[in-house]
Motif scaffolding. Structure first.
Motif, mmCIF file in Angstrom:
data_model
loop_
_atom_site.group_PDB
_atom_site.id
_atom_site.type_symbol
_atom_site.label_atom_id
_atom_site.label_comp_id
_atom_site.label_asym_id
_atom_site.label_seq_id
_atom_site.Cartn_x
_atom_site.Cartn_y
_atom_site.Cartn_z
ATOM 1 N N ALA A 121 0.828 -1.142 0.019
ATOM 2 C CA ALA A 121 0.063 0.036 -0.069
ATOM 3 C C ALA A 121 0.939 1.224 0.092
ATOM 4 C CB ALA A 121 -0.920 0.043 1.334
ATOM 5 N N CYS A 122 0.438 2.304 -0.538
ATOM 6 C CA CYS A 122 1.018 3.620 -0.596
ATOM 7 C C CYS A 122 0.650 4.176 0.730
ATOM 8 C CB CYS A 122 0.596 4.475 -1.608
ATOM 9 S SG CYS A 122 1.462 6.062 -1.860
ATOM 10 N N GLN A 123 1.229 3.617 1.934
ATOM 11 C CA GLN A 123 0.720 4.079 3.165
ATOM 12 C C GLN A 123 2.098 3.806 4.015
ATOM 13 O OE1 GLN A 123 -1.372 1.376 5.772
ATOM 14 N NE2 GLN A 123 -2.706 3.258 6.609
ATOM 15 N N PRO A 124 3.043 4.866 4.107
ATOM 16 C CA PRO A 124 4.136 4.852 4.848
ATOM 17 C C PRO A 124 4.042 4.380 6.382
ATOM 18 C CG PRO A 124 4.277 6.901 3.511
ATOM 19 C CD PRO A 124 3.015 6.189 3.469
ATOM 20 N N LYS A 125 2.671 4.747 6.778
ATOM 21 C CA LYS A 125 2.501 4.487 8.240
ATOM 22 C C LYS A 125 2.904 2.916 8.703
ATOM 23 C CE LYS A 125 -1.336 5.052 11.543
ATOM 24 N NZ LYS A 125 -2.646 5.639 11.776
ATOM 25 N N HIS A 126 2.316 2.009 7.585
ATOM 26 C CA HIS A 126 2.482 0.574 7.814
ATOM 27 C C HIS A 126 3.182 -0.171 6.725
ATOM 28 C CE1 HIS A 126 -0.394 1.065 11.152
ATOM 29 N NE2 HIS A 126 -1.130 1.502 10.567
ATOM 30 N N TYR A 127 3.423 0.553 5.489
ATOM 31 C CA TYR A 127 3.923 -0.267 4.539
ATOM 32 C C TYR A 127 5.385 0.642 4.025
ATOM 33 C CZ TYR A 127 -0.433 -2.948 4.118
ATOM 34 O OH TYR A 127 -1.306 -3.594 4.249
ATOM 35 N N ASN A 128 6.329 -0.285 3.577
ATOM 36 C CA ASN A 128 7.398 0.380 3.044
ATOM 37 C C ASN A 128 7.239 -0.132 1.491
ATOM 38 O OD1 ASN A 128 9.936 1.026 1.949
ATOM 39 N ND2 ASN A 128 11.066 -0.130 3.234
ATOM 40 N N GLU A 129 6.511 0.723 0.838
ATOM 41 C CA GLU A 129 6.179 0.254 -0.793
ATOM 42 C C GLU A 129 7.349 0.316 -1.466
ATOM 43 O OE1 GLU A 129 2.399 1.335 -3.374
ATOM 44 O OE2 GLU A 129 3.674 3.088 -2.785
ATOM 45 N N SER A 186 3.069 5.127 -6.427
ATOM 46 C CA SER A 186 3.111 3.699 -6.216
ATOM 47 C C SER A 186 3.938 3.258 -7.281
ATOM 48 C CB SER A 186 1.699 3.111 -6.171
ATOM 49 O OG SER A 186 1.008 3.174 -4.851
ATOM 50 N N LEU A 187 3.418 3.653 -8.652
ATOM 51 C CA LEU A 187 4.544 3.439 -9.728
ATOM 52 C C LEU A 187 5.707 3.596 -9.651
ATOM 53 C CD1 LEU A 187 2.148 4.620 -12.568
ATOM 54 C CD2 LEU A 187 2.159 2.319 -11.958
ATOM 55 N N GLU A 188 6.039 4.543 -8.977
ATOM 56 C CA GLU A 188 7.487 4.820 -8.883
ATOM 57 C C GLU A 188 8.129 3.995 -7.858
ATOM 58 O OE1 GLU A 188 7.596 9.126 -7.532
ATOM 59 O OE2 GLU A 188 6.962 9.782 -9.483
ATOM 60 N N ASN A 189 7.396 3.741 -6.584
ATOM 61 C CA ASN A 189 7.935 3.221 -5.502
ATOM 62 C C ASN A 189 8.383 1.612 -6.057
ATOM 63 O OD1 ASN A 189 8.096 5.036 -3.549
ATOM 64 N ND2 ASN A 189 6.118 4.563 -2.779
ATOM 65 N N LEU A 190 7.342 1.233 -6.757
ATOM 66 C CA LEU A 190 7.291 -0.108 -7.224
ATOM 67 C C LEU A 190 7.925 -0.473 -8.448
ATOM 68 C CD1 LEU A 190 3.518 -1.084 -6.386
ATOM 69 C CD2 LEU A 190 5.571 -1.770 -5.310
ATOM 70 N N ARG A 191 8.629 0.776 -9.072
ATOM 71 C CA ARG A 191 9.447 0.359 -10.146
ATOM 72 C C ARG A 191 8.575 -0.242 -11.325
ATOM 73 N NH1 ARG A 191 15.230 -1.074 -7.590
ATOM 74 N NH2 ARG A 191 15.061 0.302 -5.646
ATOM 75 N N THR A 192 7.463 -0.114 -11.717
ATOM 76 C CA THR A 192 6.729 -0.331 -12.790
ATOM 77 C C THR A 192 5.921 0.700 -13.572
ATOM 78 O OG1 THR A 192 4.912 -2.177 -13.062
ATOM 79 C CG2 THR A 192 4.697 -0.721 -11.176
ATOM 80 N N ASP A 193 5.301 0.190 -14.695
ATOM 81 C CA ASP A 193 4.415 1.137 -15.345
ATOM 82 C C ASP A 193 3.068 0.681 -15.368
ATOM 83 O OD1 ASP A 193 4.569 -1.006 -17.015
ATOM 84 O OD2 ASP A 193 5.329 -0.001 -18.746
ATOM 85 N N TYR A 194 2.723 -0.284 -14.489
ATOM 86 C CA TYR A 194 1.228 -0.643 -14.493
ATOM 87 C C TYR A 194 1.101 -1.214 -13.134
ATOM 88 C CZ TYR A 194 2.212 -5.531 -15.752
ATOM 89 O OH TYR A 194 2.746 -6.867 -15.559
ATOM 90 N N ILE A 195 0.012 -1.471 -12.522
ATOM 91 C CA ILE A 195 -0.257 -2.248 -11.464
ATOM 92 C C ILE A 195 -1.465 -3.212 -11.632
ATOM 93 C CG2 ILE A 195 -1.671 -2.043 -9.178
ATOM 94 C CD1 ILE A 195 1.298 -0.616 -9.300
ATOM 95 N N ASP A 196 -1.171 -4.493 -11.182
ATOM 96 C CA ASP A 196 -2.008 -5.547 -11.468
ATOM 97 C C ASP A 196 -3.507 -5.318 -10.774
ATOM 98 O OD1 ASP A 196 -0.482 -7.803 -12.968
ATOM 99 O OD2 ASP A 196 0.920 -7.118 -11.620
#
Length: 367
Positions: A121-129, A186-196
Protein backbone atom coordinates in the motif's frame (compact mmCIF):
# COMPACT_ATOMS: atom_id res chain seq x y z
CA UNK A 1 18.05 -106.39 -54.18
CA UNK A 2 14.82 -104.44 -53.93
CA UNK A 3 14.63 -101.29 -55.92
CA UNK A 4 12.49 -98.34 -54.96
CA UNK A 5 10.18 -97.21 -57.62
CA UNK A 6 10.87 -93.74 -59.06
CA UNK A 7 7.43 -92.57 -57.96
CA UNK A 8 8.21 -93.50 -54.34
CA UNK A 9 11.46 -91.50 -54.44
CA UNK A 10 9.59 -88.51 -55.74
CA UNK A 11 7.03 -88.83 -52.95
CA UNK A 12 9.76 -88.95 -50.28
CA UNK A 13 11.58 -85.96 -51.79
CA UNK A 14 8.33 -84.01 -51.89
CA UNK A 15 7.59 -84.93 -48.27
CA UNK A 16 11.10 -83.82 -47.15
CA UNK A 17 10.68 -80.54 -49.04
CA UNK A 18 7.39 -79.89 -47.30
CA UNK A 19 8.98 -80.61 -43.91
CA UNK A 20 11.91 -78.29 -44.66
CA UNK A 21 9.52 -75.58 -45.77
CA UNK A 22 7.50 -75.97 -42.59
CA UNK A 23 10.62 -75.73 -40.43
CA UNK A 24 11.78 -72.68 -42.37
CA UNK A 25 8.35 -71.08 -41.87
CA UNK A 26 8.47 -71.72 -38.15
CA UNK A 27 11.98 -70.24 -37.91
CA UNK A 28 10.93 -67.24 -39.99
CA UNK A 29 7.87 -66.66 -37.83
CA UNK A 30 10.04 -66.85 -34.72
CA UNK A 31 12.47 -64.32 -36.18
CA UNK A 32 9.61 -62.01 -37.12
CA UNK A 33 8.08 -62.33 -33.63
CA UNK A 34 11.39 -61.49 -31.99
CA UNK A 35 11.80 -58.50 -34.32
CA UNK A 36 8.26 -57.25 -33.61
CA UNK A 37 8.81 -57.61 -29.85
CA UNK A 38 12.09 -55.71 -30.03
CA UNK A 39 10.50 -52.99 -32.15
CA UNK A 40 7.59 -52.70 -29.73
CA UNK A 41 9.96 -52.46 -26.78
CA UNK A 42 12.00 -49.78 -28.53
CA UNK A 43 8.83 -47.91 -29.41
CA UNK A 44 7.61 -48.03 -25.81
CA UNK A 45 10.98 -46.80 -24.59
CA UNK A 46 10.93 -43.96 -27.08
CA UNK A 47 7.33 -43.11 -26.14
CA UNK A 48 8.30 -43.05 -22.47
CA UNK A 49 11.19 -40.74 -23.29
CA UNK A 50 8.91 -38.51 -25.34
CA UNK A 51 6.31 -38.35 -22.57
CA UNK A 52 9.02 -37.58 -20.04
CA UNK A 53 10.33 -34.85 -22.32
CA UNK A 54 6.85 -33.38 -22.76
CA UNK A 55 6.21 -33.52 -19.00
CA UNK A 56 9.55 -31.84 -18.37
CA UNK A 57 8.59 -29.10 -20.83
CA UNK A 58 5.26 -28.60 -19.11
CA UNK A 59 6.93 -28.39 -15.73
CA UNK A 60 9.34 -25.81 -17.06
CA UNK A 61 6.41 -23.51 -17.74
CA UNK A 62 5.11 -24.62 -21.12
CA UNK A 63 1.99 -26.19 -19.61
CA UNK A 64 -0.30 -25.94 -16.63
CA UNK A 65 1.65 -28.24 -14.32
CA UNK A 66 3.97 -26.28 -12.00
CA UNK A 67 7.61 -27.28 -11.84
CA UNK A 68 8.98 -28.54 -8.56
CA UNK A 69 12.60 -28.81 -7.51
CA UNK A 70 13.85 -30.24 -4.23
CA UNK A 71 15.25 -27.70 -1.84
CA UNK A 72 15.84 -28.61 1.80
CA UNK A 73 12.95 -31.07 1.71
CA UNK A 74 10.57 -28.47 0.26
CA UNK A 75 9.35 -27.66 -3.22
CA UNK A 76 10.00 -24.58 -5.30
CA UNK A 77 7.03 -23.40 -7.34
CA UNK A 78 8.25 -22.39 -10.78
CA UNK A 79 5.13 -20.93 -12.34
CA UNK A 80 4.16 -17.33 -13.05
CA UNK A 81 1.31 -15.35 -11.54
CA UNK A 82 -0.23 -15.14 -15.01
CA UNK A 83 -0.28 -18.93 -15.33
CA UNK A 84 -1.81 -19.38 -11.87
CA UNK A 85 -4.55 -16.89 -12.67
CA UNK A 86 -5.29 -18.70 -15.94
CA UNK A 87 -5.65 -22.07 -14.19
CA UNK A 88 -8.02 -20.57 -11.63
CA UNK A 89 -6.35 -22.63 -8.89
CA UNK A 90 -5.78 -21.22 -5.37
CA UNK A 91 -2.66 -19.32 -4.34
CA UNK A 92 -1.37 -17.19 -1.46
CA UNK A 93 -0.77 -13.43 -1.49
CA UNK A 94 2.40 -12.27 0.24
CA UNK A 95 1.51 -9.43 2.63
CA UNK A 96 4.10 -6.73 3.32
CA UNK A 97 2.56 -4.69 6.15
CA UNK A 98 4.66 -3.85 9.22
CA UNK A 99 7.97 -5.06 7.74
CA UNK A 100 9.68 -1.66 7.68
CA UNK A 101 13.37 -1.87 6.74
CA UNK A 102 13.16 -5.66 6.30
CA UNK A 103 10.67 -5.31 3.46
CA UNK A 104 13.06 -5.53 0.50
CA UNK A 105 14.90 -8.58 1.83
CA UNK A 106 11.69 -10.38 2.82
CA UNK A 107 9.98 -9.75 -0.52
CA UNK A 108 13.05 -11.09 -2.30
CA UNK A 109 13.07 -14.18 -0.05
CA UNK A 110 9.35 -14.72 -0.66
CA UNK A 111 9.83 -14.66 -4.43
CA UNK A 112 12.78 -17.04 -4.17
CA UNK A 113 10.54 -19.40 -2.16
CA UNK A 114 7.92 -19.32 -4.91
CA UNK A 115 5.50 -16.50 -4.05
CA UNK A 116 4.34 -14.59 -7.12
CA UNK A 117 1.53 -12.41 -5.67
CA UNK A 118 2.54 -9.39 -3.57
CA UNK A 119 0.30 -7.03 -1.58
CA UNK A 120 1.35 -3.56 -0.38
CA UNK A 121 0.00 0.00 0.00
CA UNK A 122 1.03 3.60 -0.51
CA UNK A 123 0.81 4.15 3.22
CA UNK A 124 4.19 4.81 4.90
CA UNK A 125 2.52 4.42 8.28
CA UNK A 126 2.36 0.62 7.87
CA UNK A 127 4.07 -0.23 4.57
CA UNK A 128 7.44 0.29 2.92
CA UNK A 129 6.19 0.34 -0.66
CA UNK A 130 9.57 1.35 -2.06
CA UNK A 131 11.07 -1.68 -0.29
CA UNK A 132 8.61 -3.90 -2.15
CA UNK A 133 9.80 -2.39 -5.43
CA UNK A 134 13.42 -3.01 -4.51
CA UNK A 135 12.72 -6.56 -3.32
CA UNK A 136 10.81 -7.82 -6.33
CA UNK A 137 13.30 -6.27 -8.76
CA UNK A 138 16.21 -7.87 -6.94
CA UNK A 139 14.57 -11.31 -6.98
CA UNK A 140 13.43 -10.99 -10.59
CA UNK A 141 16.94 -10.21 -11.82
CA UNK A 142 18.37 -13.23 -9.97
CA UNK A 143 15.58 -15.65 -10.91
CA UNK A 144 15.16 -14.50 -14.49
CA UNK A 145 11.56 -13.39 -13.91
CA UNK A 146 9.66 -10.92 -16.06
CA UNK A 147 7.26 -8.27 -14.75
CA UNK A 148 4.34 -10.37 -16.05
CA UNK A 149 5.46 -13.26 -13.82
CA UNK A 150 4.65 -11.19 -10.73
CA UNK A 151 1.31 -9.80 -9.51
CA UNK A 152 1.56 -6.46 -7.70
CA UNK A 153 -1.35 -5.18 -5.63
CA UNK A 154 -1.25 -1.81 -3.91
CA UNK A 155 -3.73 0.56 -2.28
CA UNK A 156 -4.81 4.17 -2.09
CA UNK A 157 -5.14 5.18 1.56
CA UNK A 158 -7.17 8.28 2.38
CA UNK A 159 -5.88 10.96 4.78
CA UNK A 160 -7.66 9.37 7.75
CA UNK A 161 -5.49 6.26 7.41
CA UNK A 162 -2.18 8.08 6.92
CA UNK A 163 0.49 9.27 9.32
CA UNK A 164 -0.18 13.05 9.35
CA UNK A 165 3.58 13.66 9.29
CA UNK A 166 4.22 11.40 6.29
CA UNK A 167 1.43 11.61 3.73
CA UNK A 168 2.58 10.53 0.23
CA UNK A 169 0.47 13.16 -1.55
CA UNK A 170 -0.70 16.74 -1.10
CA UNK A 171 -3.34 16.62 1.64
CA UNK A 172 -4.67 20.04 0.58
CA UNK A 173 -5.35 18.91 -2.98
CA UNK A 174 -8.84 17.84 -4.13
CA UNK A 175 -9.65 14.20 -3.44
CA UNK A 176 -9.31 13.19 -7.08
CA UNK A 177 -5.84 14.74 -7.27
CA UNK A 178 -4.79 12.97 -4.06
CA UNK A 179 -5.69 9.64 -5.69
CA UNK A 180 -3.68 10.50 -8.82
CA UNK A 181 -0.64 11.60 -6.83
CA UNK A 182 -0.76 8.48 -4.65
CA UNK A 183 -1.00 6.25 -7.70
CA UNK A 184 1.94 7.94 -9.39
CA UNK A 185 3.96 7.48 -6.21
CA UNK A 186 3.08 3.78 -6.19
CA UNK A 187 4.33 3.37 -9.76
CA UNK A 188 7.61 5.03 -8.77
CA UNK A 189 7.97 3.02 -5.56
CA UNK A 190 7.21 -0.29 -7.24
CA UNK A 191 9.38 0.43 -10.29
CA UNK A 192 6.65 -0.49 -12.74
CA UNK A 193 4.47 1.15 -15.36
CA UNK A 194 1.28 -0.70 -14.43
CA UNK A 195 -0.44 -2.18 -11.37
CA UNK A 196 -2.17 -5.54 -11.46
CA UNK A 197 -4.66 -4.72 -8.70
CA UNK A 198 -5.47 -1.32 -7.17
CA UNK A 199 -7.43 -1.43 -3.92
CA UNK A 200 -9.18 1.32 -1.97
CA UNK A 201 -7.73 0.76 1.51
CA UNK A 202 -10.98 1.66 3.24
CA UNK A 203 -14.32 3.24 2.32
CA UNK A 204 -14.39 6.99 2.83
CA UNK A 205 -16.81 8.69 5.22
CA UNK A 206 -19.57 8.86 2.63
CA UNK A 207 -20.50 6.65 -0.30
CA UNK A 208 -20.33 9.71 -2.54
CA UNK A 209 -16.65 10.23 -1.68
CA UNK A 210 -15.99 6.52 -2.08
CA UNK A 211 -17.48 6.68 -5.57
CA UNK A 212 -15.40 9.77 -6.37
CA UNK A 213 -12.27 7.78 -5.65
CA UNK A 214 -13.62 4.81 -7.60
CA UNK A 215 -14.23 6.95 -10.67
CA UNK A 216 -10.55 7.96 -10.69
CA UNK A 217 -9.62 4.29 -10.24
CA UNK A 218 -11.70 3.47 -13.30
CA UNK A 219 -9.80 6.04 -15.35
CA UNK A 220 -6.54 4.20 -14.54
CA UNK A 221 -8.06 0.99 -15.92
CA UNK A 222 -9.24 2.80 -19.05
CA UNK A 223 -5.71 4.17 -19.53
CA UNK A 224 -4.23 0.65 -19.29
CA UNK A 225 -2.32 1.42 -16.09
CA UNK A 226 -4.36 -0.89 -13.82
CA UNK A 227 -5.69 -4.39 -14.53
CA UNK A 228 -8.37 -4.71 -11.80
CA UNK A 229 -9.91 -2.82 -8.86
CA UNK A 230 -10.80 -3.76 -5.31
CA UNK A 231 -11.72 -2.49 -1.87
CA UNK A 232 -10.57 -3.34 1.64
CA UNK A 233 -12.01 -3.00 5.15
CA UNK A 234 -15.60 -2.88 3.94
CA UNK A 235 -17.73 -4.81 6.43
CA UNK A 236 -21.22 -3.62 5.52
CA UNK A 237 -22.67 -5.90 2.85
CA UNK A 238 -25.15 -3.20 1.77
CA UNK A 239 -22.24 -0.87 1.01
CA UNK A 240 -20.57 -3.55 -1.09
CA UNK A 241 -23.78 -4.06 -3.03
CA UNK A 242 -24.13 -0.32 -3.60
CA UNK A 243 -20.55 0.00 -4.81
CA UNK A 244 -20.99 -2.95 -7.14
CA UNK A 245 -24.23 -1.63 -8.56
CA UNK A 246 -22.99 1.93 -9.13
CA UNK A 247 -19.49 1.16 -10.35
CA UNK A 248 -18.86 1.01 -14.08
CA UNK A 249 -15.85 -1.24 -13.51
CA UNK A 250 -16.92 -3.68 -10.82
CA UNK A 251 -14.76 -4.53 -7.80
CA UNK A 252 -12.78 -7.73 -8.38
CA UNK A 253 -11.40 -7.95 -4.83
CA UNK A 254 -12.62 -7.55 -1.24
CA UNK A 255 -9.84 -7.70 1.35
CA UNK A 256 -11.02 -7.97 4.97
CA UNK A 257 -10.01 -9.21 8.41
CA UNK A 258 -11.17 -12.80 8.87
CA UNK A 259 -12.22 -13.31 12.48
CA UNK A 260 -15.15 -13.85 14.82
CA UNK A 261 -15.73 -10.15 15.55
CA UNK A 262 -17.15 -9.73 12.03
CA UNK A 263 -18.83 -13.16 12.12
CA UNK A 264 -16.27 -14.24 9.53
CA UNK A 265 -17.92 -12.11 6.85
CA UNK A 266 -20.41 -14.89 6.07
CA UNK A 267 -22.87 -12.55 4.33
CA UNK A 268 -20.14 -10.60 2.55
CA UNK A 269 -18.50 -13.78 1.32
CA UNK A 270 -21.84 -14.96 -0.04
CA UNK A 271 -22.13 -11.71 -2.00
CA UNK A 272 -18.56 -12.07 -3.24
CA UNK A 273 -19.35 -15.55 -4.53
CA UNK A 274 -22.51 -14.28 -6.22
CA UNK A 275 -20.78 -11.30 -7.86
CA UNK A 276 -17.53 -13.05 -8.76
CA UNK A 277 -15.47 -10.98 -6.31
CA UNK A 278 -12.32 -12.61 -4.93
CA UNK A 279 -12.31 -12.57 -1.12
CA UNK A 280 -8.86 -11.89 0.36
CA UNK A 281 -8.38 -12.52 4.07
CA UNK A 282 -5.95 -11.03 6.56
CA UNK A 283 -5.55 -11.73 10.28
CA UNK A 284 -6.13 -15.28 9.06
CA UNK A 285 -3.58 -16.78 11.45
CA UNK A 286 -3.23 -14.06 14.07
CA UNK A 287 -6.82 -13.31 15.10
CA UNK A 288 -7.37 -14.67 18.66
CA UNK A 289 -10.42 -16.69 17.62
CA UNK A 290 -8.48 -18.33 14.80
CA UNK A 291 -5.49 -19.11 17.00
CA UNK A 292 -7.82 -20.78 19.48
CA UNK A 293 -9.35 -22.90 16.72
CA UNK A 294 -5.95 -23.95 15.40
CA UNK A 295 -5.01 -25.07 18.90
CA UNK A 296 -7.87 -27.56 19.18
CA UNK A 297 -7.04 -31.26 19.20
CA UNK A 298 -9.31 -31.98 16.22
CA UNK A 299 -7.68 -29.26 14.15
CA UNK A 300 -4.18 -30.48 15.00
CA UNK A 301 -5.06 -34.10 14.24
CA UNK A 302 -6.48 -33.21 10.83
CA UNK A 303 -3.40 -31.12 10.03
CA UNK A 304 -1.10 -34.02 10.89
CA UNK A 305 -3.19 -36.43 8.82
CA UNK A 306 -2.88 -34.08 5.80
CA UNK A 307 0.86 -33.55 6.23
CA UNK A 308 0.24 -29.92 7.19
CA UNK A 309 0.83 -27.65 10.15
CA UNK A 310 -2.21 -26.15 11.93
CA UNK A 311 -1.36 -22.86 10.20
CA UNK A 312 -1.15 -24.28 6.69
CA UNK A 313 -4.38 -26.18 7.36
CA UNK A 314 -6.02 -22.80 8.03
CA UNK A 315 -4.72 -21.58 4.67
CA UNK A 316 -5.91 -24.81 3.02
CA UNK A 317 -9.36 -24.27 4.55
CA UNK A 318 -9.60 -20.75 3.11
CA UNK A 319 -8.22 -21.76 -0.28
CA UNK A 320 -10.64 -24.71 -0.48
CA UNK A 321 -13.46 -22.18 -0.08
CA UNK A 322 -12.07 -20.24 -3.05
CA UNK A 323 -10.56 -17.42 -0.98
CA UNK A 324 -7.06 -15.92 -1.07
CA UNK A 325 -5.31 -15.54 2.31
CA UNK A 326 -2.61 -12.93 2.84
CA UNK A 327 0.57 -14.56 4.12
CA UNK A 328 2.98 -12.22 5.89
CA UNK A 329 5.51 -14.74 7.15
CA UNK A 330 9.04 -13.53 7.94
CA UNK A 331 10.33 -17.09 8.29
CA UNK A 332 11.95 -18.68 5.23
CA UNK A 333 10.99 -22.11 6.62
CA UNK A 334 7.35 -21.10 6.88
CA UNK A 335 7.47 -19.54 3.41
CA UNK A 336 8.61 -22.89 2.01
CA UNK A 337 5.90 -24.75 3.94
CA UNK A 338 3.30 -22.37 2.54
CA UNK A 339 4.56 -22.79 -1.02
CA UNK A 340 4.43 -26.58 -0.54
CA UNK A 341 0.72 -26.07 0.13
CA UNK A 342 0.23 -23.84 -2.93
CA UNK A 343 2.02 -26.45 -5.07
CA UNK A 344 -0.39 -29.14 -3.90
CA UNK A 345 -3.34 -26.96 -4.91
CA UNK A 346 -1.71 -26.08 -8.24
CA UNK A 347 -1.27 -29.82 -8.86
CA UNK A 348 -5.05 -30.15 -8.38
CA UNK A 349 -4.88 -32.12 -5.15
CA UNK A 350 -8.14 -31.97 -3.21
CA UNK A 351 -6.91 -31.51 0.32
CA UNK A 352 -10.26 -31.20 2.09
CA UNK A 353 -13.60 -32.89 1.61
CA UNK A 354 -16.86 -31.02 2.15
CA UNK A 355 -17.30 -32.85 5.45
CA UNK A 356 -13.83 -31.79 6.62
CA UNK A 357 -14.53 -28.18 5.64
CA UNK A 358 -17.74 -28.34 7.70
CA UNK A 359 -15.75 -29.71 10.65
CA UNK A 360 -13.25 -26.85 10.50
CA UNK A 361 -16.05 -24.30 10.10
CA UNK A 362 -17.67 -25.71 13.23
CA UNK A 363 -14.45 -25.36 15.20
CA UNK A 364 -14.21 -21.73 14.11
CA UNK A 365 -17.85 -21.17 15.05
CA UNK A 366 -19.00 -20.42 11.51
CA UNK A 367 -22.60 -21.45 10.91
Amino acid sequence: MVRVAPSTKKQRSSKQLIQLTAVASVVLMAIVSVWLFASSLASRTETTKTRASLLKGMREGAGATPAKASQDGHTVLNVSATQMIQTGRPYLLYGTAWKADETAALVSQALHAGFRFIDTACQPKHYNEAGVGEGWNDAASKLGLQRSDIFLQTKFTSINGQDPNNIPYDKTAPLEEQVKQSFQKSLENLRTDYIDSLVLHSPLKTMDDTLRVWKVFESFVSDGKVRQLGISNMYNYRDLRTLYQKATIKPAVLQNRFHDQTKYDVKLREICNAYGIKYQSFWTLTAPSNRKAMGSSTWKAMAEEKGLTPQTLMYAYMMSLGHTPLDGSKSVTHMKEDIDLVTRFQNQEQLLSDAEIDTLSGILGIH
